[in-house]
Structure formats: structure tokens, C-alpha cells
Scaffold this motif. Structure first.
Motif, PDB file in Angstrom:
ATOM      1  N   LYS A 140      -6.222  15.573  16.791  1.00 13.76           N
ATOM      2  CA  LYS A 140      -4.923  15.789  17.437  1.00 13.76           C
ATOM      3  C   LYS A 140      -4.402  14.477  18.025  1.00 13.76           C
ATOM      4  O   LYS A 140      -3.188  14.189  17.976  1.00 13.76           O
ATOM      5  N   SER A 178      -2.561  16.613  10.035  1.00 19.04           N
ATOM      6  CA  SER A 178      -2.288  18.040  10.271  1.00 19.04           C
ATOM      7  C   SER A 178      -3.235  18.901   9.442  1.00 19.04           C
ATOM      8  O   SER A 178      -3.783  19.913   9.925  1.00 19.04           O
ATOM      9  N   ALA A 179      -3.434  18.509   8.184  1.00 19.10           N
ATOM     10  CA  ALA A 179      -4.369  19.274   7.327  1.00 19.10           C
ATOM     11  C   ALA A 179      -5.798  19.178   7.851  1.00 19.10           C
ATOM     12  O   ALA A 179      -6.559  20.152   7.829  1.00 19.10           O
ATOM     13  N   LYS A 182      -6.275  21.554  10.732  1.00 20.34           N
ATOM     14  CA  LYS A 182      -6.434  22.942  10.281  1.00 20.34           C
ATOM     15  C   LYS A 182      -7.834  23.166   9.690  1.00 20.34           C
ATOM     16  O   LYS A 182      -8.473  24.206   9.913  1.00 20.34           O
ATOM     17  N   GLU A 183      -8.317  22.176   8.938  1.00 20.60           N
ATOM     18  CA  GLU A 183      -9.663  22.295   8.368  1.00 20.60           C
ATOM     19  C   GLU A 183     -10.720  22.347   9.468  1.00 20.60           C
ATOM     20  O   GLU A 183     -11.661  23.157   9.426  1.00 20.60           O
ATOM     21  N   GLN A 185     -10.284  23.293  12.555  1.00 16.94           N
ATOM     22  CA  GLN A 185     -10.151  24.568  13.272  1.00 16.94           C
ATOM     23  C   GLN A 185     -10.832  25.712  12.502  1.00 16.94           C
ATOM     24  O   GLN A 185     -11.455  26.591  13.093  1.00 16.94           O
ATOM     25  N   ALA A 186     -10.685  25.679  11.164  1.00 19.89           N
ATOM     26  CA  ALA A 186     -11.367  26.699  10.340  1.00 19.89           C
ATOM     27  C   ALA A 186     -12.885  26.550  10.452  1.00 19.89           C
ATOM     28  O   ALA A 186     -13.620  27.537  10.546  1.00 19.89           O
TER      29      ALA A 186
END
Length: 384
Positions: A140, A178-179, A182-183, A185-186
Motif C-alpha cells: 500500500k 494494486s494487483a 489484491k493478491e 489480501q487473498a
């Protein structure tokens, strides 16, 4: 019964007085036939009284609970030691048979190692969650920096103070960051789900391996078979080197229990009309000629196999039963009063008499009959 004796002796006295003492009449074939007919009808009194007031069984056997000793093992296992002698009394918990422990000990050690690893993996999953959380924070921050650089490059490019390529480069970096967020976070969600997968407050992987370990320890414990109760083994056929455990329903020995020994006697159905639990019983056992053993009626078994209809697709087929065919019998369970039940080996047979009335004079005749039977056992069967 007394009335029957009175009538019998009275008739005999009258016959003696009329035909032999005073000779009022001549004793003929007709009078002999009538006298026999009268006496036989009087004997019915004794027949009915003995059958219903003091019923007797000619088939009584000592019954004992037996336990089929079946190895509870997961695979064929070698018998390494036989720790019991046949016909020797043992106490509950006494070791009987030892099976090969090696394969079960190895399985326990293997699962103990897996359990330790699974327990450690739970801590690793907790640390992975923390690592992924920190990674998200880092990504982030990088996204914020890339977004700032993209905005700055776009403004410079619009004023002609900077190349357009820089703006495109930082735009691609923003998309990549950004990707990556998300990765991450998954990954965090996946690690958290693994860590929080529990049953009863225990991680599911740990619980699964613990269950397998408990089962392995159960089989390991069963490599030593112990006596389930006080009793003894007869006809011991187990020897070291024998393989068992592959067929679960195959017992390797029969264990004869000491407790709850009783006598099972068979009676004709109509003779049980007045039989109730608690009534006194006398037994003449063939093992002890000349002796009478006392007991009590424990229960009358309410049924026999003749009344059982097994479920099937076939309709019942009822056939007439010839009148001369013997009727079915019911069983009566009898407890022996003697405190030393070891005197009565399993399968001991004899006769039993039940006294349904404490004030009946028929008891005397039955006592004479059953004592005659037990004394007759001194001679029968004839053998030298």
C-alpha cells in the motif's frame, strides 16, 4: 392328594371286606375289570397334582455366559506369547495373549511426529498471517508512492517539462501495485481460513491427526489381550506363531465367566400354569449322584423359536401338526443357592422339580421321585 389316598384305601378295604373277608360276593373277571378301571381313574388325581403343583423337567443344564475372545487389531498380527494356561482360573485384567507390537508402535511414532508437525504448522500459519499483513502494508505504501509519481509525471508531461514515458511507466506501476495488494489480501485470507479452521477449539488438521493417533494407540493397547472378567479358558488352541486379526469375527478362544451362572430347564407348556419367579426348586445333577441342590425360579422365558416368523418375501405356510407329535417346551431359568458356583461346570445336566405350593402334600411324592433319580445315578449308565 389326601382325598385320593383315602378313596384308594377305602375302596381297597371294601373290596377286601366284601370279596375276601366276609365273602358276600365272588370276585370275578368283571369285578376285577371294574376295580382296575376305578383305581386308574383315582390315579389321575396324583398325575394332575404332580404335573401342575410340582412340575418336573427331565432336561436341565447349567448355563454360563461365555465371551468370544476376538483380537481387535487392524491387520494380521503374529501371536508372540500365550500368557495363560487352559482350565486355570484368572482374575479380570490378567494378561492372556501378547501380539506383535512393532508395526503398531511404528504407526504411533509416525503419527506422533505428524501431530508435532501439524501443531507447529498452526504457529507457522499464524506467523504467515502476520507476514502477509505486513506485506500488504508495504504494498500500500508503494502504491501511494507510485500514485504520487504517476500524478507528478502526468502534470510534467502536460506542461512539456517531462517525458510521456515516465507517466506511462508510473501508471503501469500503480496497476501492478494494486494487483499485488489484491493478491496479498487473498493470501492473507487463505492463511487466516487455514488458521481459523477449527473443531472444538482445535485446528482441524491437528484434530484429524490426533484422532488417527488415538486409534493407533487403541490398536497398540490391544496387542495385549487381558481377561474381560473373572473366569477361565477351556480348549486353548492358540500358540505363539499363529497369525490373527485378519478376520474380525473369528474368535481365537472362548472365555468362561464366573458370574451369573444359572440352570436352564425345559418344561411342557401346560405344566408351567402355576410357576412363578421365586418359587423353590430342587435339582438332581448327574455330576453329583445321591445329592440334591436347592435353588429358586429366576424367570420363565416368555417364548420359543416355534413362535418366531422371520421376515421374508414368502407367505406363511401353515401345515397341520399330527397329534402324536410332541409339543414345544418353554425354558425356566433357575438360580442355585450354593455360594460356590464353581461346583457346577458349564453343561452339567440333570433334572429339576419346581414346588409351586408350600403347603401341598404332592411335594412329598415329588421329593421321593427326584431323590430316587439321583440315587439311581450311582448305577446308571451301566459301565465298568
Amino acid at each position: 392328594m389326601l382325598l385320593g389316598f383315602v378313596l384308594l384305601f377305602a375302596y381297597g378295604f371294601i373290596v377286601w371286606l366284601v370279596f375276601f373277608k366276609l365273602r358276600w360276593l365272588k370276585f370275578s373277571i368283571a369285578w376285577g375289570f371294574f376295580s382296575t378301571f376305578f383305581v386308574l381313574h383315582l390315579m389321575i388325581i396324583f398325575l394332575i397334582g404332580l404335573r401342575y403343583v410340582t412340575p418336573t423337567s427331565t432336561e436341565a443344564r447349567v448355563i454360563q455366559h461365555t465371551i468370544q475372545l476376538t483380537p481387535r487389531l487392524s491387520e494380521p498380527t503374529l501371536v508372540t506369547a500365550v500368557l495363560v494356561e487352559p482350565n486355570v482360573h484368572v482374575k479380570k485384567g490378567t494378561p492372556l495373549f501378547q501380539f506383535d507390537r512393532r508395526i503398531y508402535e511404528a504407526k504411533v511414532r509416525q503419527l506422533e511426529a505428524q501431530l508435532a508437525q501439524a501443531t507447529q504448522n498452526v504457529l507457522i500459519m499464524k506467523a504467515d498471517i502476520q507476514v502477509t499483513s505486513e506485506k500488504i502494508i508495504k504494498l500500500k505504501s508503494e502504491l501511494d508512492y507510485a500514485s504520487y509519481q504517476e500524478k507528478l509525471s502526468v502534470n510534467l508531461a502536460k506542461r512539456g517539462a517531462g517525458p510521456e514515458e515516465d507517466a506511462q511507466k508510473w501508471g503501469a506501476q500503480v496497476a501492478a501495485n494494486s494487483a499485488a495488494i489484491k493478491e496479498a489480501q487473498a493470501e492473507e485470507q487463505r492463511s487466516r481460513l487455514k488458521y481459523q479452521s477449527e473443531i472444538g477449539g482445535v485446528n482441524t488438521t491437528v484434530a484429524s491427526i490426533q484422532a488417527e493417533l488415538d486409534q493407533a494407540r487403541f490398536y497398540l493397547d490391544n496387542t495385549l489381550m487381558v481377561a474381560p472378567e473373572d473366569g477361565y479358558i477351556i480348549n486353548l488352541q492358540v500358540r505363539p506363531g499363529m497369525v490373527s486379526g485378519d478376520v474380525r469375527f473369528g474368535a481365537i478362544a472362548s472365555f468362561i465367566c464366573d458370574a451369573d451362572r444359572f440352570v436352564l430347564a425345559q418344561f411342557f407348556q401346560e405344566n408351567l400354569k402355576y410357576v412363578k419367579p421365586g418359587q423353590p426348586v430342587e435339582l438332581a445333577l448327574d455330576l453329583y449322584p445321591g445329592q440334591i441342590w436347592s435353588g429358586r425360579v429366576k424367570a420363565v422365558w416368555q417364548g420359543s423359536g416355534a413362535g418366531q416368523m422371520l421376515p421374508s418375501g414368502m407367505l406363511p405356510n401353515f401345515n397341520a401338526v399330527p397329534g402324536e407329535t410332541p409339543q414345544g417346551q418353554f425354558a425356566v431359568a433357575i438360580t442355585l443357592d450354593d455360594p460356590d458356583q464353581a461346583k457346577f461346570p458349564i453343561g452339567t445336566q440333570g433334572r429339576a422339580a419346581i414346588y409351586t405350593s408350600t403347603s401341598s402334600s404332592f411335594d412329598v411324592l415329588r421329593k421321593v421321585a427326584i431323590r430316587s433319580y439321583t440315587w439311581y445315578n450311582w448305577l446308571y449308565p451301566f459301565s465298568l
